[in-house]
Design an enzyme around this catalytic site. Structure first.
Site, mmCIF file in Angstrom:
data_model
loop_
_atom_site.group_PDB
_atom_site.id
_atom_site.type_symbol
_atom_site.label_atom_id
_atom_site.label_comp_id
_atom_site.label_asym_id
_atom_site.label_seq_id
_atom_site.Cartn_x
_atom_site.Cartn_y
_atom_site.Cartn_z
ATOM 1 N N ARG A 43 36.769 30.392 42.254
ATOM 2 C CA ARG A 43 37.743 31.440 42.585
ATOM 3 C C ARG A 43 38.836 30.922 43.510
ATOM 4 O O ARG A 43 39.400 31.679 44.300
ATOM 5 C CB ARG A 43 37.061 32.666 43.199
ATOM 6 C CG ARG A 43 36.173 33.417 42.219
ATOM 7 C CD ARG A 43 35.635 34.696 42.829
ATOM 8 N NE ARG A 43 34.629 35.307 41.959
ATOM 9 C CZ ARG A 43 33.687 36.145 42.368
ATOM 10 N NH1 ARG A 43 33.598 36.460 43.653
ATOM 11 N NH2 ARG A 43 32.824 36.654 41.519
ATOM 12 N N ARG A 47 42.373 35.995 44.778
ATOM 13 C CA ARG A 47 42.815 37.009 45.717
ATOM 14 C C ARG A 47 43.037 36.532 47.134
ATOM 15 O O ARG A 47 43.640 37.235 47.936
ATOM 16 C CB ARG A 47 41.800 38.159 45.721
ATOM 17 C CG ARG A 47 41.741 38.895 44.391
ATOM 18 C CD ARG A 47 40.559 39.833 44.336
ATOM 19 N NE ARG A 47 39.298 39.107 44.323
ATOM 20 C CZ ARG A 47 38.106 39.699 44.404
ATOM 21 N NH1 ARG A 47 38.035 41.017 44.534
ATOM 22 N NH2 ARG A 47 37.006 38.984 44.364
ATOM 23 N N ARG A 56 50.335 38.912 40.478
ATOM 24 C CA ARG A 56 49.459 39.826 39.755
ATOM 25 C C ARG A 56 49.793 41.284 39.994
ATOM 26 O O ARG A 56 49.185 42.174 39.382
ATOM 27 C CB ARG A 56 48.003 39.586 40.172
ATOM 28 C CG ARG A 56 47.242 38.511 39.434
ATOM 29 C CD ARG A 56 46.855 38.894 38.006
ATOM 30 N NE ARG A 56 46.394 40.257 37.866
ATOM 31 C CZ ARG A 56 45.183 40.704 38.197
ATOM 32 N NH1 ARG A 56 44.280 39.878 38.703
ATOM 33 N NH2 ARG A 56 44.857 41.968 38.016
ATOM 34 N N ASP A 92 38.572 35.053 32.720
ATOM 35 C CA ASP A 92 37.421 35.871 33.101
ATOM 36 C C ASP A 92 36.340 35.666 32.057
ATOM 37 O O ASP A 92 36.636 35.422 30.875
ATOM 38 C CB ASP A 92 37.793 37.350 33.182
ATOM 39 C CG ASP A 92 36.696 38.179 33.835
ATOM 40 O OD1 ASP A 92 36.765 38.388 35.061
ATOM 41 O OD2 ASP A 92 35.762 38.597 33.127
ATOM 42 N N TYR A 167 26.054 42.384 31.246
ATOM 43 C CA TYR A 167 27.206 43.288 31.271
ATOM 44 C C TYR A 167 27.212 44.198 30.048
ATOM 45 O O TYR A 167 27.493 45.404 30.139
ATOM 46 C CB TYR A 167 28.505 42.480 31.321
ATOM 47 C CG TYR A 167 28.861 41.966 32.684
ATOM 48 C CD1 TYR A 167 29.090 42.834 33.750
ATOM 49 C CD2 TYR A 167 28.988 40.601 32.919
ATOM 50 C CE1 TYR A 167 29.428 42.358 35.008
ATOM 51 C CE2 TYR A 167 29.321 40.111 34.174
ATOM 52 C CZ TYR A 167 29.539 40.994 35.217
ATOM 53 O OH TYR A 167 29.872 40.524 36.464
#
Length: 365
Positions: A43, A47, A56, A92, A167
Site C-alpha cells: 500500500r 492514502r 483520486r 485491487d 469476499y
C-alpha cells in the site's frame, strides 16, 4: 531457460546484467547477493500520500483501477517520493472478479461489497473465465509503467482463491468468515469448485500482468490466517499451489503473503512461492526456520509502529534487518499495508535507513 520480462532468454541463475531482472529487489527474491537490502511497502501507493488523495478526489476506486493513466501516475508516486526499490501496480484484488462478471463495488470505508453473494453451484457458474481483453486496461497500464520505471522493477499482484472466495461468499468483508467456513465444512465439493474457478481466474490475471512486463508477482491471501493449518492444507493449499505452480515457467519471482499466518508459514512455503511474506507477529529468523532454506522472506515492520517516535522506528528497522540476515534472501517491507495516517516522510526515512544500514554485499552466493 526462462524468459525475463523483456522477452530476453536467461538462465535463472544468470540474470541479464542491468534492468529490472538484475535489480536488488529481484536478486533478493532469487536469494542472490545484493548491494543493499531492497525495500518497498505494501500500500505504498495510496492514502498516506497527499498527491494520491488529490488525484483520486471524486474518482471511484474501481474506476481508478480501470484508467491506465491514473494507474500509472499513482503507481509512480511512491517511487518518486520514497526511492523504494520496487513499484507495485495500483489495483485491487477484486478487479479480476468484476471482470469475470460478478456485480460488486468497492465502498469507501467498507471495502468490496458483492451484490449477490456466491453460495451455490449456479452462483459459481456466473464467474466466467477471463483473458487479456477483459482486463486490457491492466495490460496497458503495466506496459506504460514498464517504460516509465526503467530499471525499477514493477510488482504485479492478485488475490488468492481463499481471500477472494471469502469476499464472494460473505458478500463483503467479514471478521469471522463464518459463512465461508460453513460452506467449506458443509459443502466441500462446492467449496473446491469455487476455489478452483477462482484459481483459474487468478492465474489468468497474473499471466496478463507478466506478459505485459511485470518483474515479479505477489499473491495476497489476506484472510488465510483465519484458518488452522489442517484446514489450510485441506481447503486452501491446493488452490494457491495451482496458481503459483501455474507460473513456474513465467520467469519472474513469486511472492506469497497473508496476515496472521504464523502457524501457516511452512504450508505457505510449500505452495510454490519464491518469497514468503511475513506479518509483524513472527520474527524473521523464526519465520525462516518455519519456511525453510529454499525461500526468501519479505517483511515485517508493524505498520502502526511508523506512528511512533523516530528512535523507536529506527530501533525496529535495525532489529528486522538483523533477523532478516538469517534468511537466504530478505526484502524489507511492512507486515501489512501502510496506514492512511502515516507520515510519508517517515517512509522516506525508513527507505534511506534500510539502504544505509545494509550497504555492502548482502546475501549468499
Amino acid at each position: 531457460m526462462t524468459t525475463d520480462t523483456t522477452g530476453t532468454a536467461a538462465r535463472d541463475d544468470e540474470p541479464r546484467p542491468g534492468g529490472p531482472a538484475d535489480s536488488p529487489f529481484v536478486r533478493a527474491c532469487r536469494r542472490r547477493p545484493v548491494p543493499h537490502t531492497p525495500v518497498w511497502f505494501m500500500r505504498q501507493a495510496g492514502r498516506s500520500l497527499p498527491e494520491y488523495r488529490e488525484i483520486r478526489a471524486n474518482v471511484a476506486m474501481l474506476e481508478s483501477c480501470r484508467r491506465p493513466d491514473l494507474v500509472t501516475e499513482i503507481t509512480l508516486q511512491p517511487v518518486r517520493r520514497h526511492g523504494v526499490d520496487a513499484a507495485i501496480l495500483f489495483s485491487d484484488i477484486v478487479v479480476p472478479v468484476a471482470a469475470a462478471g460478478i456485480d460488486l463495488d468497492i465502498v469507501p470505508g467498507t471495502g468490496p461489497v458483492v451484490a449477490e453473494p456466491v453460495r451455490t453451484a449456479a452462483d459459481i457458474d456466473r464467474i466466467r473465465p477471463i483473458g487479456r481483453d477483459d482486463v486490457d486496461y491492466v495490460d496497458e497500464a503495466v506496459r506504460m509503467l514498464v517504460k516509465e520505471l526503467g530499471d525499477t522493477p514493477l510488482i504485479g499482484f492478485a488475490g488468492a482463491p481463499f481471500t477472494l472466495a471469502s469476499y464472494l461468499v460473505e458478500g463483503g468483508p467479514s471478521r469471522t468468515h463464518a459463512k465461508t467456513k460453513a460452506l467449506m465444512y458443509g459443502e466441500p465439493e462446492l467449496w473446491h469448485a469455487l476455489a478452483g474457478r477462482l484459481a483459474e481466474m487468478t492465474l489468468a490475471f497474473l499471466r496478463v500482468q507478466i506478459e505485459a512486463g511485470v518483474s515479479a508477482v505477489q499473491l495476497f491471501d489476506s484472510w488465510a490466517g483465519a484458518l488452522s493449518e489442517a484446514d489450510y492444507r485441506r481447503f486452501v493449499l491446493p488452490h494457491s499451489t495451482a496458481v503459483l505452480a501455474g507460473l513456474a515457467d513465467a520467469g519472474v519471482p513469486r511472492i506469497h503473503f497473508g496476515v496472521g499466518t504464523a502457524e501457516l508459514l511452512g504450508a505457505m512455503g510449500e505452495a510454490g512461492a519464491d518469497v514468503v511474506g511475513v506479518d509483524w507477529r513472527t520474527p524473521l529468523d523464526v519465520a525462516t526456520r518455519r519456511i525453510g532454506p529454499d525461500r526468501a522472506v519479505q517483511g515485517n515492520l508493524d505498520p502502526a509502529l511508523l506512528l511512533a517516535p523516530w528512535h523507536v522506528v529506527e530501533a525496529e528497522v535495525r532489529r528486522i534487518l538483523e533477523q532478516g540476515r538469517a534468511a537466504p534472501g530478505h526484502v524489507f517491507n511492512l507486515g501489512h499495508g501502510v496506514l492512511p495516517e502515516t507520515d510519508p516522510e517517515v517512509l522516506t526515512r525508513v527507505v534511506a535507513l534500510v539502504h544505509e544500514l545494509s550497504a555492502g554485499p548482502v546475501g549468499r552466493d
